[in-house]
Design an enzyme around this catalytic site. Structure first.
Site, mmCIF file in Angstrom:
data_model
loop_
_atom_site.group_PDB
_atom_site.id
_atom_site.type_symbol
_atom_site.label_atom_id
_atom_site.label_comp_id
_atom_site.label_asym_id
_atom_site.label_seq_id
_atom_site.Cartn_x
_atom_site.Cartn_y
_atom_site.Cartn_z
ATOM 1 N N SER A 226 0.944 -0.998 0.205
ATOM 2 C CA SER A 226 -0.160 -0.053 0.166
ATOM 3 C C SER A 226 0.634 1.245 -0.187
ATOM 4 O O SER A 226 1.850 1.478 -0.999
ATOM 5 C CB SER A 226 -1.003 -0.248 1.241
ATOM 6 O OG SER A 226 -1.990 0.666 1.024
ATOM 7 N N HIS A 359 -7.073 -6.032 1.587
ATOM 8 C CA HIS A 359 -5.977 -5.182 1.130
ATOM 9 C C HIS A 359 -4.815 -5.534 1.809
ATOM 10 O O HIS A 359 -4.935 -5.706 3.163
ATOM 11 C CB HIS A 359 -6.278 -3.671 1.597
ATOM 12 C CG HIS A 359 -5.373 -2.683 1.146
ATOM 13 N ND1 HIS A 359 -4.836 -2.856 -0.056
ATOM 14 C CD2 HIS A 359 -5.093 -1.433 1.760
ATOM 15 C CE1 HIS A 359 -3.853 -1.593 -0.115
ATOM 16 N NE2 HIS A 359 -3.983 -1.139 1.023
HETATM 17 C C1 MCU Z 1 -2.772 2.429 -1.416
HETATM 18 O O1 MCU Z 1 -2.171 3.224 -0.574
HETATM 19 C C2 MCU Z 1 -2.825 4.145 0.478
HETATM 20 C C3 MCU Z 1 -3.777 4.809 -0.228
HETATM 21 O O2 MCU Z 1 -2.838 5.670 -1.300
HETATM 22 C C4 MCU Z 1 -4.316 5.763 0.600
HETATM 23 O O3 MCU Z 1 -5.368 6.634 -0.149
HETATM 24 C C5 MCU Z 1 -5.328 4.952 1.430
HETATM 25 O O4 MCU Z 1 -5.628 5.635 2.575
HETATM 26 O O5 MCU Z 1 -4.242 4.331 2.334
HETATM 27 C C6 MCU Z 1 -3.655 3.242 1.291
HETATM 28 C C7 MCU Z 1 -2.481 2.385 2.405
HETATM 29 O O6 MCU Z 1 -1.758 2.739 2.501
HETATM 30 O O7 MCU Z 1 -3.363 1.444 3.086
HETATM 31 C C8 MCU Z 1 -2.648 0.792 4.061
#
Ligand code: MCU
Length: 408
Positions: A226, A359
């Protein structure tokens, strides 16, 4: 944030490195593009000192230099990579400093302590190593942002990298906080991802001078999921000692292209864009804020970032979550793979987008694919890494108006 601790000298093993001559020599200024990560064979024409950006609604041509010259050789590709690195730093990620003036490292148990000093300032950080129960020392290793979200492969050490400790990602108000900024100042242009990449390079510097850590620094990977997956891609892009980059579910700012995501948003998708992402965390340079509403003038996109990794190993692991822009990621990485194709090593880059799981929970049906990349790039075994799959399609004619050369 803790102040830097001088090396106590009491640790079981302690080494010193004056790092001005280490392997990292990516250019960090617009005038410095003659410096590349190359073996020195390439002589590069620097970018102009004053740059005029021109809108390009398609994905930028990987094989044309900023001055319009075509890239036809592998040496010229090194120059193009150096140029793209400089442009990415200038407009999106912030300046990546070179190694600090002094760096010492010590190992206590399985914890590596790294002490960095520059311009009268110093700081110290740690990285915990988890050794595999199989295999033989010195071990290959994966540096994992906040521990990563991949199952630790057999015979490979995992090295934990604490992201917030180096550069906080707590909210936009955490910009400039963390040990990187203790050394380079809270006003440093580097966003958090550049700061983490710098920190990863220092972990590798430290491993290089600490043989008691029993890590083979010619077999280092990096991963994160992420937000940390975005960071893993940046770290892989900025240090050519990393032989396998494993960004997982990185989405916008990682494997997605800003241009494609803006387009999909205009078509109604619930997808993260450049304009949105800068309000969340200081992952990018604050200078990027000036461009997020005029993405087509950026002289790169994230296919360019991934192409900095070529020809080194890259396996992009994605999910099917709208916000992450899986269709953008597939198109963007399909385009990045053209760099690998041009270099004649298409299978050094893989892409796997498999959905229907939470996720950052790595699904079992991607395991054999991950194993193949780990075997090929970290374990010295040959494996079938011809892996490129997605539920989506990519309209090349909509996004690409250039051709892929065979670089000589
Ligand atoms: C996918 O990474 C991020 C994303 O860019 C954000 O908008 C969201 O809030 O969080 C994602 C993340 O890091 O999830 C753990």
């Amino acid at each position: 944030y803790s102040q830097c601790l001088p090396s106590t000298g009491a640790s079981p093993t302690s080494s010193t490195l004056v790092t001005s001559s280490t392997a990292i020599s990516k250019s960090t200024s617009l005038s410095g593009t003659s410096t590349s990560t190359s073996t020195g064979a390439a002589t590069c024409t620097p970018l102009p000192s004053s740059i005029t950006l021109q809108a390009d609604s398609k994905l930028n041509d990987l094989f044309t230099m900023f001055n319009g010259n075509k890239v036809t050789t592998k040496d010229q590709w090194l120059c193009r990579q150096a140029e793209m690195s400089t442009l990415l730093q200038q407009y999106e990620l912030g300046t990546l400093p070179g190694p600090p003036a002094t760096l010492t490292a010590s190992l206590s148990g399985s914890t590596l302590t790294i002490n960095c000093g520059d311009s009268g300032k110093s700081m110290s950080f740690t990285a915990a190593i988890t050794y595999p129960s199989s295999g033989t020392a010195p071990y290959p290793a994966i540096i994992a942002f906040d521990g990563g979200s991949l199952p630790a492969p057999a015979s490979v050490a995992m090295i934990n990298f604490n992201c917030d400790d180096m550069a906080a990602q707590v909210s936009t108000s955490s910009r400039g906080q963390g040990k990187f900024y203790d050394l380079y100042g809270s006003g440093a242009s580097a966003g958090a991802m550049t700061a983490w990449a710098w920190g990863v390079s220092r972990v590798i510097d430290a491993l290089e001078i600490t043989s008691s850590a029993k890590i083979d620094t010619t077999r280092i990977g990096v991963t994160g999921c992420s937000r940390n997956g975005k960071g893993a891609m940046v770290a892989g892009a900025f240090d050519n000692r990393i032989v396998l980059t494993l960004p997982q579910e990185s989405g916008a700012g990682g494997s997605a292209c800003w241009r494609i995501s803006d387009y999909l948003k205009s078509q109604g998708a619930n997808i993260q864009t450049a304009g949105e992402i800068i309000g969340e965390d200081p992952w990018f340079s604050s200078n990027f804020n000036n461009y997020v509403n005029q993405v087509p003038i950026l002289p790169f996109d994230h296919h360019s970032l991934a192409a900095l990794i070529a020809p080194r190993g890259l396996f992009v692991i994605d999910n099917n979550i709208d916000w992450l822009g899986p269709q953008s990621c597939f198109g963007c990485m399909t385009t990045a793979r053209m760099a690998y194709q041009a270099l004649g090593v298409t299978n050094n880059m893989g892409y796997s987008q498999i959905g229907a799981h939470a996720h950052c929970s790595f699904p079992s049906n991607q395991q054999s694919q991950l194993n193949a990349f780990v075997q090929q790039f970290l374990l010295g075994q040959s494996a079938n890494t011809n892996i490129f799959q997605s539920d989506f399609t990519f309209s090349q004619s909509q996004w690409i108006d250039w051709t892929v050369p065979t670089l000589t």
